[in-house]
Design a protein around this motif. Structure first.
Motif, mmCIF file in Angstrom:
data_model
loop_
_atom_site.group_PDB
_atom_site.id
_atom_site.type_symbol
_atom_site.label_atom_id
_atom_site.label_comp_id
_atom_site.label_asym_id
_atom_site.label_seq_id
_atom_site.Cartn_x
_atom_site.Cartn_y
_atom_site.Cartn_z
ATOM 1 N N TYR B 27 1.052 -1.682 0.121
ATOM 2 C CA TYR B 27 -0.171 0.074 0.594
ATOM 3 C C TYR B 27 1.123 0.911 0.031
ATOM 4 O O TYR B 27 0.548 2.582 -0.359
ATOM 5 C CB TYR B 27 -0.764 -0.310 1.440
ATOM 6 N N HIS B 41 -6.397 -2.359 -3.368
ATOM 7 C CA HIS B 41 -4.854 -3.142 -2.933
ATOM 8 C C HIS B 41 -5.909 -4.202 -2.290
ATOM 9 O O HIS B 41 -5.618 -5.585 -2.162
ATOM 10 C CB HIS B 41 -4.905 -2.418 -2.115
ATOM 11 N N THR B 263 -7.588 -5.026 4.529
ATOM 12 C CA THR B 263 -6.971 -3.746 3.742
ATOM 13 C C THR B 263 -6.731 -2.503 4.757
ATOM 14 O O THR B 263 -5.527 -1.419 4.724
ATOM 15 C CB THR B 263 -6.565 -3.282 1.826
#
Lengths: 287, 332
Positions: B27, B41, B263
């Motif tokens: 990230y 992501h 995420t």
């Protein structure tokens, strides 16, 4: 008008009210938010709890929903509005999720993740349309008022605007409070339309949708926001039959729009500026 | 407060934190180059997880008329995870090429990239919902058998012995504290890949160009760095790291299309450590993993997420640039 069509009209009004709030903040003030669904949640829960538990009439309860959203936005805004650019967006994600998680874990007050049933269906077509009309007129007047010009000035160049004597932190705060009020009202109406609310209805997905609709309509165009919101709501209704593919289409649409027309449907112009060839719609003093 | 519980939760926290670190570093890597938060992501993570799952358990492809097309045999963990890494990396490159590049070339506003990335993440999630269904899947429990056997020998030399009779391969650390083979493995893999990434960034020409681009993408381009190629590499590496995280997470919990939502936490970790800073992402992840496990151990596991997001907000208020975000210009 069938019940189904009536439902669509109500939903349309609700989504437009929420989108107007976000548009004021994102399109006209330049503050990107990804957590405004939390204010909808606050409005929805306040109204639901007041009407169901304390038997308050729905009209003051809806307004109270908006006021609670404003109060929370004020508490949140004091520290966070100092952040600029991406960092405010990130903070708003965190705050939005935090508010949702509090609602989800405060079992004794909100019934937690099971949701809050039994809300009276006070958001009829008339009520929703009235709220939308009144709030819409107020919003368009606000944009052409002194505060509206102040917001646009501070969006375009914050340093220059404060050199011109505008109190930009104060006007940013006003924009946040007003947008929270609109979202709070929209949430309260949503509760009255669905008769049931649940914290997961107001997650990050919903927040993204609000911002995405504003960008789709055109940043800095309030009529574009309404148009975008209407199109997205109607398209989602049309695709309800193929609900499996609905979200796939929605996600793909977001990407395609950003790739093909990032400035949105109307750019930063209002819809009547496209009608300038008609008498009475000629160029006016730009504000 | 029991000392052994504390110690146990610290070990669990480090193990979880190391998985977060793999995701958060990818990230941060993308953020350091393009200065936008890539919400897709999580999608790369899910792709990695499903490729690994599919190859480990083997599957049959049939048409809608129940016509058999071909059967994928079950592979071992090495082939499955390698394919998952490459697959997720390639999807990451394609995402950048077809969704982000056209936007980057037209406008400098990162909000458009942000919204496009959310679109991509919704698309990936729902492709899996449609193609394989939304149900929870568990990786075959003996997936890591080969690796565990090797690890057990190595640990035996170090004097760590298996808890007798435990099926889930627990190791005794004394005082009632145990560590599972899986925790050790995820820690080793995280250290291996993060160390490798650090070497790649500091010792190779490509790494040098990436650092230059992170400092100033435009100038690096003017100085003769092939920016498009570079961004491709960065996305490939980010996708790969996400896939590793995905494999570990789907083994630790289960695999489902919304797994990518995790995420958000890796993203919080990256912000706490300082967006765009790789050591920051690692430190932030470890802090977050520890905070989460200690909350789960001593307060209640429902409060985990609330603690995570409160940490994000407090951090942004106190130190918006994060622990390692030094200067705006000094990103990696």
């Amino acid at each position: 008008m069938s019940g189904y069509q009536e439902g669509i009209v109500v939903l349309l009004c609700i989504n437009c009210v929420a989108a107007m709030g976000v548009s004021l903040l994102t399109g006209f003030t330049g503050i990107f938010t990804l957590g405004h669904a939390a204010y909808m949640a606050l409005g929805a829960y306040t109204t639901a709890i007041m009407t169901v538990r304390y038997h308050v009439h729905w009209l003051p309860a809806i307004v109270a929903g908006g006021v609670v959203a404003v109060l929370v936005a004020w508490l949140i805004g004091i520290p966070t509005l100092r952040l600029t650019g991406d960092y405010y967006a990130i903070a708003s994600i965190g705050l939005g999720e935090a508010i949702r998680l509090i609602l989800e874990n405060w079992q004794s007050f909100t019934r937690g993740a099971r949701g809050f049933p039994g809300i009276g269906s006070y958001a009829s077509r008339g009520v929703a349309v009235t709220f939308f009309t009144v709030l819409g007129i107020l919003m368009f007047n606000l944009l052409s008022s002194r505060l509206g010009r102040e917001l646009k000035a501070s969006r375009d160049d914050r340093v220059a605007a404060s050199l011109m004597g505008f109190n930009t932190p104060a006007s940013r705060m006003k924009a946040l409070l007003i947008s929270a009020f609109y979202c709070g009202i929209a949430g309260a109406l949503l509760g009255g339309y669905m008769n049931f609310i649940q914290p997961s209805m107001f997650d990050m997905m919903k927040s993204t949708e609000l911002t995405a609709v504003v960008v789709f309509g055109g940043l800095g165009s309030m009529s574009g926001t309404l148009l975008g919101s209407a199109i997205v709501t109607l398209v989602m209704e049309v695709f309800r039959n193929i609900s499996q593919y609905r979200m796939l289409i929605y996600g793909g649409l977001l990407v395609v729009i950003m790739v093909l027309r990032p400035e949105g449907l109307l750019g930063n112009r209002e819809i009547w500026s496209f009608l300038s060839f008609l008498p009475g719609f000629g160029p006016k003093r730009r504000g | 407060m029991q000392f052994s519980t504390l110690f146990q939760q610290i070990i669990n926290g480090l193990s979880l934190g190391s998985v977060y670190a793999l995701i958060a570093v990818g990230y941060s890597l993308v953020y350091s180059i393009l200065s936008f938060s890539n919400f897709a992501h999580g999608g790369f993570l899910v792709i990695g997880g499903y490729i690994c799952y599919g190859l480990l358990s083997g599957f049959e492809v049939v048409t809608s008329t129940q016509q058999h097309i071909f059967t994928m045999p079950a592979f071992n963990i090495w082939i499955a995870s390698l394919s998952a890494l490459v697959g997720a990396g390639v999807v990451a490159i394609l995402t950048e090429r077809f969704a982000y590049k056209p936007i980057r070339e037209r406008t400098s506003m990162t909000l458009y990239l942000l919204i496009a990335s959310m679109g991509v993440s919704i698309v990936i999630e729902n492709i899996f919902v449609i193609a394989v269904g939304g149900r929870f899947r568990a990786l075959p429990p003996d997936s890591f058998q080969d690796i565990f056997a090797v690890l057990e020998k190595v640990l035996g030399y170090l004097g760590m012995n298996r808890v007798p009779g435990s099926s889930s391969q627990l190791f005794d650390l004394g005082g009632g504290v145990t560590v599972s083979m899986f925790d050790i493995l995820s820690l080793i893999v995280a250290v291996f890949f993060l160390g490798g990434l650090q070497l790649f960034l500091t010792r190779t020409r490509w790494g040098l160009s990436i650092r230059a681009a992170a400092y100033d993408l435009r100038t690096a381009g003017l100085m003769g760095v092939n920016v498009a190629f570079l961004i491709g590499i960065v996305f490939f590496v980010a996708g790969m790291l996400a896939a590793i995280g995905g494999i570990f997470l789907s083994f630790r919990y289960t695999l489902y299309p919304q797994l990518g939502g995790i995420t958000t936490k890796a993203f919080v970790a990256a912000v706490i450590g300082g967006l765009g800073s790789l050591p920051g992402a690692v430190v932030g992840s470890l802090i977050l993993g520890l905070a989460e496990m200690l909350t789960a151990g001593f307060i209640s596991s429902q409060m985990r997420d609330l603690v995570v997001f409160s940490m994000l907000v407090v951090m942004l208020l106190v130190k918006p640039a994060g622990f390692f975000g030094k200067q705006i210009n000094d990103k990696i």
